[in-house]
Design an enzyme around this catalytic site. Structure first.
Site, PDB file in Angstrom:
ATOM      1  N   HIS A  71      19.291  97.236 102.366  1.00 39.87           N
ATOM      2  CA  HIS A  71      17.697  97.750 103.334  1.00 39.87           C
ATOM      3  C   HIS A  71      17.715  97.753 104.406  1.00 39.87           C
ATOM      4  O   HIS A  71      16.522  98.213 104.926  1.00 39.87           O
ATOM      5  CB  HIS A  71      17.486  98.713 102.424  1.00 39.87           C
ATOM      6  CG  HIS A  71      17.669  98.772 100.695  1.00 39.87           C
ATOM      7  ND1 HIS A  71      17.550  97.814  99.706  1.00 39.87           N
ATOM      8  CD2 HIS A  71      18.374  99.937 100.589  1.00 39.87           C
ATOM      9  CE1 HIS A  71      18.278  99.114  98.326  1.00 39.87           C
ATOM     10  NE2 HIS A  71      18.380  99.978  98.883  1.00 39.87           N
TER      11      HIS A  71
ATOM     12  N   ASP B 240      42.381  90.834 128.197  1.00 41.58           N
ATOM     13  CA  ASP B 240      40.839  90.821 127.399  1.00 41.58           C
ATOM     14  C   ASP B 240      41.176  89.571 127.423  1.00 41.58           C
ATOM     15  O   ASP B 240      39.999  88.746 127.152  1.00 41.58           O
ATOM     16  CB  ASP B 240      42.068  90.832 125.824  1.00 41.58           C
ATOM     17  CG  ASP B 240      43.722  90.067 125.844  1.00 41.58           C
ATOM     18  OD1 ASP B 240      43.549  89.330 126.821  1.00 41.58           O
ATOM     19  OD2 ASP B 240      43.880  90.096 124.613  1.00 41.58           O
TER      20      ASP B 240
ATOM     21  N   ASP C 200      42.306  86.501 128.280  1.00 38.52           N
ATOM     22  CA  ASP C 200      42.638  85.371 127.590  1.00 38.52           C
ATOM     23  C   ASP C 200      44.024  84.401 128.749  1.00 38.52           C
ATOM     24  O   ASP C 200      44.251  84.095 127.357  1.00 38.52           O
ATOM     25  CB  ASP C 200      42.957  85.656 126.102  1.00 38.52           C
ATOM     26  CG  ASP C 200      43.681  86.491 125.682  1.00 38.52           C
ATOM     27  OD1 ASP C 200      44.340  87.201 126.472  1.00 38.52           O
ATOM     28  OD2 ASP C 200      44.515  86.750 124.902  1.00 38.52           O
TER      29      ASP C 200
ATOM     30  N   MET D 131      54.091  89.584 134.650  1.00 33.35           N
ATOM     31  CA  MET D 131      55.283  88.158 135.754  1.00 33.35           C
ATOM     32  C   MET D 131      56.527  88.276 135.796  1.00 33.35           C
ATOM     33  O   MET D 131      56.579  87.370 136.790  1.00 33.35           O
ATOM     34  CB  MET D 131      54.795  87.375 133.661  1.00 33.35           C
ATOM     35  CG  MET D 131      55.669  87.717 132.719  1.00 33.35           C
ATOM     36  SD  MET D 131      55.928  86.111 131.586  1.00 33.35           S
ATOM     37  CE  MET D 131      54.912  86.175 130.790  1.00 33.35           C
TER      38      MET D 131
ATOM     39  N   GLY E 230      49.471  87.085 135.139  1.00 37.93           N
ATOM     40  CA  GLY E 230      50.960  86.315 134.428  1.00 37.93           C
ATOM     41  C   GLY E 230      51.734  86.297 135.527  1.00 37.93           C
ATOM     42  O   GLY E 230      52.492  85.124 135.690  1.00 37.93           O
TER      43      GLY E 230
END
Length: 601
Positions: free
Chosen positions: A244, A424, A426, A518, A581
């Site tokens: 709760h 993102d 990464d 890329m 990339g």
């Protein structure tokens, strides 16, 4: 830590609806705060033909009540906010119905009594109320029971307290937590088998004593319209909390999943803990790993793995494992672990069929003792290949690869920064993962000097270790590029390899030159490398121009609108940096060129 020190401080007075007040309350996807419990229950019933609402009450019942004539009815419930409990466990082989209160609030006595009357009028031979041990629930369900009994309806009540948090006995007793769901299951199987009210009551009461639950959370939850119930610093977690939003018995430092699960199991089974569950080496248990509402499936799986390993390491046999969201506390990012000691008769009740929507489709097979993996298929034997990488020895190939790896590791933060604007964040991490995988591979032994075998090996390595779309694209590129090099390794063959690799990337990746990927860098290099197909072409002159062209193409991507990849979902106005990339691909080509020009190679 005393509860007083865990309580949130009182907020200063604010005007209702003010901007300051809105900031203090968390966002919820609701219609109204007052009507959210009704809306949630109505949504569940609307999407589940086996359920019906009881008009005028926040009560859900099985739609086939008439089929229960001559059997015991099972009713449970409590405050809303614990979904899928309790309505998700209505069905044949589990609950007959539930009575829901407002969020974290006990249901009304009148609604509980109306549910008892409804199942009695359907011809049931008695009703068992399954109640979690909270004062409001005990009072309201107890009062409804007394009123129903006064009307001549046979009603019994069991109060479930499975909390293993408190090491010293509390006057209020142990709180009712996720273990209550297992009681729903056992009672439901008994009722479905035609067992009488008194026997069901006695048997589930005994089962409840062989069970324990403990929760831990990374932060609090917030009741709709209110701010979080307590606050934790970034390096703290709450141990032994209820469902709760109330604080737990103590706060501990953030640690790994393995460490936290070990601490939880130690606490739950300690001989000095008055609310312990008596699990020891040789015990057989049912394990529940319950998401308290806001934990990701990734974390839930990690905790489940840690719990299984920890229990089996103590010699405990896990007969069944339930992993999922069974009894939540709104959006609380935490988990609870429940252990139920079982024997074969009890396990058969756990395994009995049910149509309840929230009960998992669980295999009737012991977790402990089952083979959890199988050997990977052996890789096909490679045909002998006498070709070498343009005359390079295996040692020279290793030096080139080491130069590429060092370059990618050095670019990790830069590539991540570029990727944060378009994806993102990464890209650098992904390429560094590839570099470390290659470094580890090189430590295992010399790489093949054969170009075809080298590219094939690198392809498999990146597909397995690099991850993300980059790993798949590089894997495709290298797999396809290896094919023209099986027979020849002269400059025209290397140019053909570049053609084949880029053709594969386009075929499956769907990117084209100008899409800000890329491919832009590699495509620019490919155009220059066509010169290798002409007689008398110079290796380094052409390769130098190809690298320069790739770097210019990578820089030019900052002026392009993305047409593929995650960046294609981002507004072009926000894309003012080169594609990470493309930058990485150009950097790899630069590293190869510099390594080949190095005296060591």
């Amino acid at each position: 830590m005393p509860f007083a020190s865990l309580a949130p401080t009182s907020p200063s007075r604010r005007l209702p609806g003010s901007t300051e007040e809105m900031i203090q309350t968390s966002k919820k996807l609701l219609n109204t705060v007052a009507g959210c419990a009704d809306d949630a229950l109505a949504g569940l019933v609307a999407c589940n033909p086996s359920l019906q609402l009881l008009q005028g009450h926040r009560v859900a019942l099985r739609s086939d009540l008439d089929s229960l004539k001559g059997r015991v009815a099972l009713l449970s419930g409590g405050g809303s906010g614990h979904e899928p409990a309790h309505a998700g466990f209505i069905g044949k082989g589990m609950l007959t119905g539930v009575i829901a209160g407002a969020v974290f609030t006990s249901p009304a006595v009148g609604s509980i009594l109306a549910a008892i009357r409804a199942v009695a009028q359907a011809g049931t031979v008695g009703t068992l109320l399954i109640v979690k041990n909270y004062t409001g629930d005990r009072l309201n369900f107890g009062l409804a029971r007394e009123q129903a009994r006064a009307e001549g309806i046979p009603v019994e009540m069991v109060v479930i307290g499975d909390d293993s948090a408190f090491t010293v006995l509390k006057k209020a007793g142990r709180r009712g937590l996720c273990g209550t769901v297992l009681i729903h299951k056992v009672a439901g199987a008994l009722a479905e088998a035609g067992v009488g009210l008194e026997e069901i009551t006695d048997r589930v009461s005994a089962v409840a004593k062989a069970m324990g639950t403990l929760g831990v959370s990374l932060s609090s939850c917030s009741v709709p319209g209110s701010k979080p119930t307590f606050e934790l610093s970034p390096d703290e977690v709450e141990l032994g909390l209820g469902i709760h939003g109330e604080a737990g018995v103590r706060r501990i430092k953030m640690a790994s999943a393995d460490e936290i699960v070990t601490l939880m199991l130690d606490h739950m089974t300690a001989s000095s803990n008055v609310s312990r569950v008596p699990v020891q080496s040789g015990s057989s248990v049912v394990l529940m790993v319950n998401n308290l509402g806001g934990l990701s499936f990734l974390e839930l799986g990690t905790v489940a793995d840690a719990a299984v390993r920890a229990l089996e390491g103590r010699g405990v046999k896990i007969t069944r494992a339930l992993v999922g969201t069974f009894m939540s506390a709104l959006e609380m990012p935490g988990i609870s672990l429940t252990l139920l000691l079982v024997d074969e008769p009890l396990l058969k009740l756990i395994d009995a069929e049910t149509t309840a929507s929230a009960w998992p489709n669980m295999a009737k097979v012991s977790v402990t003792g089952r083979k959890r993996s199988r050997p990977a298929p052996a890789e096909p034997l490679e045909a002998p290949d006498s070709t070498t990488a343009g005359g390079l020895t295996s040692k020279q190939v290793a030096l080139v690869l080491e130069r590429v790896c060092a370059t990618l590791l050095g670019l990790e933060e830069h590539l991540n920064a570029l990727d944060r604007a378009a994806g993102d964040g990464d890209c650098g991490t992904t390429h560094s993962r590839a570099a470390r995988a290659i470094q580890g591979w090189l430590k295992e032994g010399p790489p093949p000097a054969s170009p075809a075998q080298l590219l094939s090996k690198l392809s498999l390595l990146l597909l397995e270790k690099m991850g993300g779309s980059s790993g798949a694209l590089y894997g495709l590129f290298l797999t396809a590029a290896a094919q023209p090099l099986k027979d020849k390794t002269d400059l025209p063959a290397w140019s053909a390899a570049m053609d084949a690799g880029l053709e594969a990337m386009q075929k499956y990746g769907k990117a084209t030159p100008g899409d800000r990927t890329m491919l832009d860098s590699l495509w620019a290099a490919r155009q220059v490398l066509q010169a290798w197909k002409s007689p008398g072409a110079n290796l380094f002159q052409v390769l130098t121009k190809a690298v320069q062209s790739a770097e210019a193409a990578a820089e030019a991507t900052k002026n392009m609108e993305a047409g593929a990849g995650r960046a294609s979902y981002i507004s072009s106005a926000r894309l003012d940096q080169p594609d990470p990339g493309a930058v990485a691909a150009a950097a790899v080509l630069r590293a190869i060129l510099e390594a080949l020009q190095s005296p060591a190679v």
